[in-house]
Write a protein that holds these residues in place. Structure first.
Motif, PDB file in Angstrom:
ATOM      1  N   GLU A  41       0.789  -1.254  -0.100  1.00 29.13           N
ATOM      2  CA  GLU A  41       0.047  -0.001   0.134  1.00 29.13           C
ATOM      3  C   GLU A  41       0.721   1.017  -0.187  1.00 29.13           C
ATOM      4  O   GLU A  41       0.250   2.478  -0.196  1.00 29.13           O
ATOM      5  CB  GLU A  41      -1.001   0.197   1.193  1.00 29.13           C
ATOM      6  N   ASP A  42       2.025   1.152   0.223  1.00 31.12           N
ATOM      7  CA  ASP A  42       2.915   2.361   0.151  1.00 31.12           C
ATOM      8  C   ASP A  42       3.514   2.627  -1.004  1.00 31.12           C
ATOM      9  O   ASP A  42       3.384   4.010  -1.594  1.00 31.12           O
ATOM     10  CB  ASP A  42       4.231   2.227   1.251  1.00 31.12           C
ATOM     11  N   THR A  43       3.996   1.585  -1.719  1.00 26.54           N
ATOM     12  CA  THR A  43       4.364   1.781  -3.371  1.00 26.54           C
ATOM     13  C   THR A  43       3.473   1.776  -4.404  1.00 26.54           C
ATOM     14  O   THR A  43       3.520   2.049  -5.437  1.00 26.54           O
ATOM     15  CB  THR A  43       5.557   0.832  -3.348  1.00 26.54           C
ATOM     16  N   VAL A  98      -2.659  10.969   2.336  1.00 24.38           N
ATOM     17  CA  VAL A  98      -1.435  10.306   2.170  1.00 24.38           C
ATOM     18  C   VAL A  98      -0.655  10.542   0.780  1.00 24.38           C
ATOM     19  O   VAL A  98      -1.208  10.472  -0.165  1.00 24.38           O
ATOM     20  CB  VAL A  98      -1.541   8.584   2.039  1.00 24.38           C
ATOM     21  N   LEU A  99       0.628  11.099   0.845  1.00 17.19           N
ATOM     22  CA  LEU A  99       1.193  11.644  -0.147  1.00 17.19           C
ATOM     23  C   LEU A  99       1.903  10.173  -0.680  1.00 17.19           C
ATOM     24  O   LEU A  99       2.092   9.292  -0.361  1.00 17.19           O
ATOM     25  CB  LEU A  99       2.464  12.430   0.148  1.00 17.19           C
ATOM     26  N   PRO A 100       2.513  10.530  -2.150  1.00 17.85           N
ATOM     27  CA  PRO A 100       2.882   9.300  -2.821  1.00 17.85           C
ATOM     28  C   PRO A 100       4.291   8.840  -2.101  1.00 17.85           C
ATOM     29  O   PRO A 100       5.038   9.776  -1.551  1.00 17.85           O
ATOM     30  CB  PRO A 100       3.286  10.080  -4.367  1.00 17.85           C
ATOM     31  N   GLN A 101       4.351   7.550  -2.319  1.00 20.05           N
ATOM     32  CA  GLN A 101       5.791   7.253  -1.757  1.00 20.05           C
ATOM     33  C   GLN A 101       7.062   7.536  -2.790  1.00 20.05           C
ATOM     34  O   GLN A 101       7.053   7.854  -3.990  1.00 20.05           O
ATOM     35  CB  GLN A 101       5.915   5.751  -1.879  1.00 20.05           C
ATOM     36  N   ARG A 102       8.002   8.030  -2.079  1.00 21.00           N
ATOM     37  CA  ARG A 102       9.305   8.415  -2.693  1.00 21.00           C
ATOM     38  C   ARG A 102      10.448   8.448  -1.575  1.00 21.00           C
ATOM     39  O   ARG A 102      10.312   8.056  -0.673  1.00 21.00           O
ATOM     40  CB  ARG A 102       8.922  10.032  -3.268  1.00 21.00           C
ATOM     41  N   ASP A 103      11.798   8.911  -2.348  1.00 19.79           N
ATOM     42  CA  ASP A 103      12.771   9.001  -1.544  1.00 19.79           C
ATOM     43  C   ASP A 103      13.359   7.611  -0.899  1.00 19.79           C
ATOM     44  O   ASP A 103      14.114   7.725   0.158  1.00 19.79           O
ATOM     45  CB  ASP A 103      12.778  10.060  -0.366  1.00 19.79           C
ATOM     46  N   LEU A 104      12.940   6.675  -1.556  1.00 20.16           N
ATOM     47  CA  LEU A 104      13.660   5.501  -1.151  1.00 20.16           C
ATOM     48  C   LEU A 104      15.098   5.272  -1.688  1.00 20.16           C
ATOM     49  O   LEU A 104      15.205   5.783  -2.856  1.00 20.16           O
ATOM     50  CB  LEU A 104      12.566   4.083  -1.452  1.00 20.16           C
ATOM     51  N   ALA A 105      15.930   4.729  -1.196  1.00 17.92           N
ATOM     52  CA  ALA A 105      17.486   4.261  -1.443  1.00 17.92           C
ATOM     53  C   ALA A 105      17.164   3.718  -3.075  1.00 17.92           C
ATOM     54  O   ALA A 105      16.770   2.732  -3.361  1.00 17.92           O
ATOM     55  CB  ALA A 105      17.794   3.495  -0.572  1.00 17.92           C
ATOM     56  N   GLY A 106      18.032   4.439  -3.750  1.00 17.50           N
ATOM     57  CA  GLY A 106      18.131   4.084  -5.241  1.00 17.50           C
ATOM     58  C   GLY A 106      17.046   4.287  -6.174  1.00 17.50           C
ATOM     59  O   GLY A 106      17.288   3.631  -7.276  1.00 17.50           O
ATOM     60  N   VAL A 107      16.047   4.790  -5.559  1.00 19.92           N
ATOM     61  CA  VAL A 107      14.553   4.948  -6.509  1.00 19.92           C
ATOM     62  C   VAL A 107      14.675   6.368  -7.059  1.00 19.92           C
ATOM     63  O   VAL A 107      14.695   7.238  -6.403  1.00 19.92           O
ATOM     64  CB  VAL A 107      13.248   4.653  -5.579  1.00 19.92           C
ATOM     65  N   GLN A 108      14.837   6.522  -8.525  1.00 22.45           N
ATOM     66  CA  GLN A 108      14.306   7.791  -9.048  1.00 22.45           C
ATOM     67  C   GLN A 108      13.125   7.537  -9.929  1.00 22.45           C
ATOM     68  O   GLN A 108      12.865   6.917 -10.747  1.00 22.45           O
ATOM     69  CB  GLN A 108      15.328   7.900 -10.122  1.00 22.45           C
ATOM     70  N   GLN A 119      -0.051  10.496  -7.420  1.00 21.55           N
ATOM     71  CA  GLN A 119      -1.197   9.725  -6.618  1.00 21.55           C
ATOM     72  C   GLN A 119      -1.263   9.986  -5.260  1.00 21.55           C
ATOM     73  O   GLN A 119      -0.272   9.641  -4.538  1.00 21.55           O
ATOM     74  CB  GLN A 119      -1.235   8.450  -7.139  1.00 21.55           C
ATOM     75  N   VAL A 120      -2.392  10.680  -4.566  1.00 20.90           N
ATOM     76  CA  VAL A 120      -2.470  10.740  -3.247  1.00 20.90           C
ATOM     77  C   VAL A 120      -3.773   9.840  -2.814  1.00 20.90           C
ATOM     78  O   VAL A 120      -4.374   9.402  -3.731  1.00 20.90           O
ATOM     79  CB  VAL A 120      -3.036  12.110  -2.897  1.00 20.90           C
ATOM     80  N   ARG A 121      -3.678   9.470  -1.600  1.00 21.99           N
ATOM     81  CA  ARG A 121      -4.844   8.928  -1.000  1.00 21.99           C
ATOM     82  C   ARG A 121      -5.889   9.769  -0.322  1.00 21.99           C
ATOM     83  O   ARG A 121      -5.117  10.421   0.766  1.00 21.99           O
ATOM     84  CB  ARG A 121      -4.284   7.759  -0.186  1.00 21.99           C
ATOM     85  N   VAL A 122      -7.022   9.763  -0.354  1.00 22.29           N
ATOM     86  CA  VAL A 122      -7.641  10.580   0.382  1.00 22.29           C
ATOM     87  C   VAL A 122      -9.191   9.928   0.754  1.00 22.29           C
ATOM     88  O   VAL A 122      -9.614   8.867   0.215  1.00 22.29           O
ATOM     89  CB  VAL A 122      -8.055  11.794  -0.560  1.00 22.29           C
TER      90      VAL A 122
END
Length: 385
Positions: A108-110, A284-294, A301-304
């Motif tokens: 559900e995060d990604t 809920v904001l989109p997933q980002r800033d994971l190591a190695g992910v561009q 996409q937000v969740r509301v």
């Protein structure tokens, strides 16, 4: 115009490079408008951009997915893993190739399948192949999902319709894939209007897809009508009519040159959204800033909460939005084909899909337009808290 008389902020507006018109005119003046030298040049340009060994340009990402599955020569009716949270074209591609979709739940995060959800789906069937998707531009870990499915990399198709500009561990999406499928539809990060491409590291696989995009013919018309060419050809495998034209390819070459700048603009717009929406209740904001992910940021996409009512309120305020996607498990035709039990195997998808909302995000979105989106969304959510 909205009900309040305001000018609507569109959900998306395709961007076109200034050189597009001249490029198309040159093709029209050349006397060769179907698959030919411009298509070959576009394939090389896109391969260079991705860092891929081979690119085959086709009619759409949907046909790219089907061609890849056909080119794998799987037994008829093979089980093919796929997320349920995907565009219907991806499911159709599996069915048209003569195979059976097996639905995979998401993290559900990604918003993409995890190794755990893939392993769970694989455990209840014997998958022959898998389609994985870069949802919204988030690059999936293809190697990890391939291992979880118990498959060889030659049996995995990467749906990179949202993927141009994305990378994982420094490697652009499609750079080393056995089969990665891209879209150049009007709403995509690099719009041509229609069109798609297959990137692959395997020269033999590229040749199979190249032949199958034109009915399975051993030579396309460009090769047959070159000086010294022959009208003779063979059909060694059953293919589709799924080629790209030189008109489309000339647009694609101009668009590709502009893509890096558009991607920087998307990143700047995402940063503005992040800062403005960070503290909104229930968002809920989109997933980002994971190591190695561009992230490619095809979608924001937000969740509301209360998503459908919120869409109507935003529309009344002059802000257009969209939803990506209605899960395959909710579609009448797929439920009839897959059955109720299979469609009930994706509980996280079912729950999260009711909350997803895609906000306007495109290079031409002005600061004023984005501020209007933020103002309308902020007002609607704060009124609910």
């Amino acid at each position: 115009m909205s009900a309040a008389g305001q000018t609507t902020v569109p959900f998306t507006v395709p961007s076109f490079a200034g050189e597009v018109s001249d490029a198309v005119v040159k093709v029209l003046d050349s006397g060769w408008v179907t698959t030919g030298p411009q298509t070959a040049a576009f394939e090389q340009d896109f391969a260079d951009f991705l860092g891929a060994a081979h690119v085959v340009a086709v009619a759409s990402c949907t046909t790219a997915l089907e061609l890849c599955l056909r080119a794998m020569d799987l037994p008829p009716g093979s089980a093919v893993l796929t997320p349920s949270l995907t565009f219907c074209g991806a499911i159709n591609a599996i069915l048209h190739a003569g195979h059976r979709p097996v639905l995979v739940d998401i993290d559900e995060d990604t918003l993409v399948p995890s190794p755990e959800t893939v392993a769970a789906a694989a455990a209840r069937t014997r998958p022959a192949a898998m389609v994985v998707q870069n949802q919204g531009g988030y690059p999936v870990d293809v190697a990890a999902l391939t291992e979880a499915a118990g498959l060889d990399r030659t049996r995995v198709v990467e749906d990179a319709a949202h993927g141009p500009g994305a990378a994982r561990d420094g490697a652009p999406v499609g750079s080393s894939s056995y089969a990665a499928c891209f879209s150049f539809y009007a709403t995509k990060n690099m719009p041509i209007g229609e069109g798609g491409a297959v990137a692959t590291s395997d020269p033999d696989f590229a040749d199979r897809v190249r032949a199958m995009r034109l009915h399975g013919m051993s030579k396309d018309s460009w090769k047959r009508y070159l000086p010294g060419g022959s009208w003779r050809y063979d059909v060694k495998s059953i293919g589709l009519k799924a080629n790209m034209t030189d008109i489309q390819a000339s647009i694609g070459r101009a668009q590709l040159a502009a893509l890096p700048g558009w991607q920087r603009t998307r990143g700047e717009l995402v940063a503005r959204y992040d800062a403005a929406l960070a503290d909104l209740p229930g968002l809920v904001l989109p997933q980002r800033d994971l190591a190695g992910v561009q992230h490619a940021w095809h979608l924001y996409q937000v969740r509301v909460p209360d998503r459908d009512a919120l869409i109507a309120e935003l529309e009344a305020a002059g802000v257009a939005t969209s939803v990506h996607f209605i899960p395959a498990s909710h579609m009448t035709s797929y439920r009839a084909v897959l059955g109720e039990e299979e469609c009930g195997r994706v509980p996280v998808t079912d729950r999260v899909a009711e909350e997803l909302l895609s906000l306007p995000l495109y290079p031409g979105l002005s600061p004023d337009g984005q501020d209007r989106v933020v103002t309308a969304l902020t007002g609607a959510l704060r009124a609910r808290s």
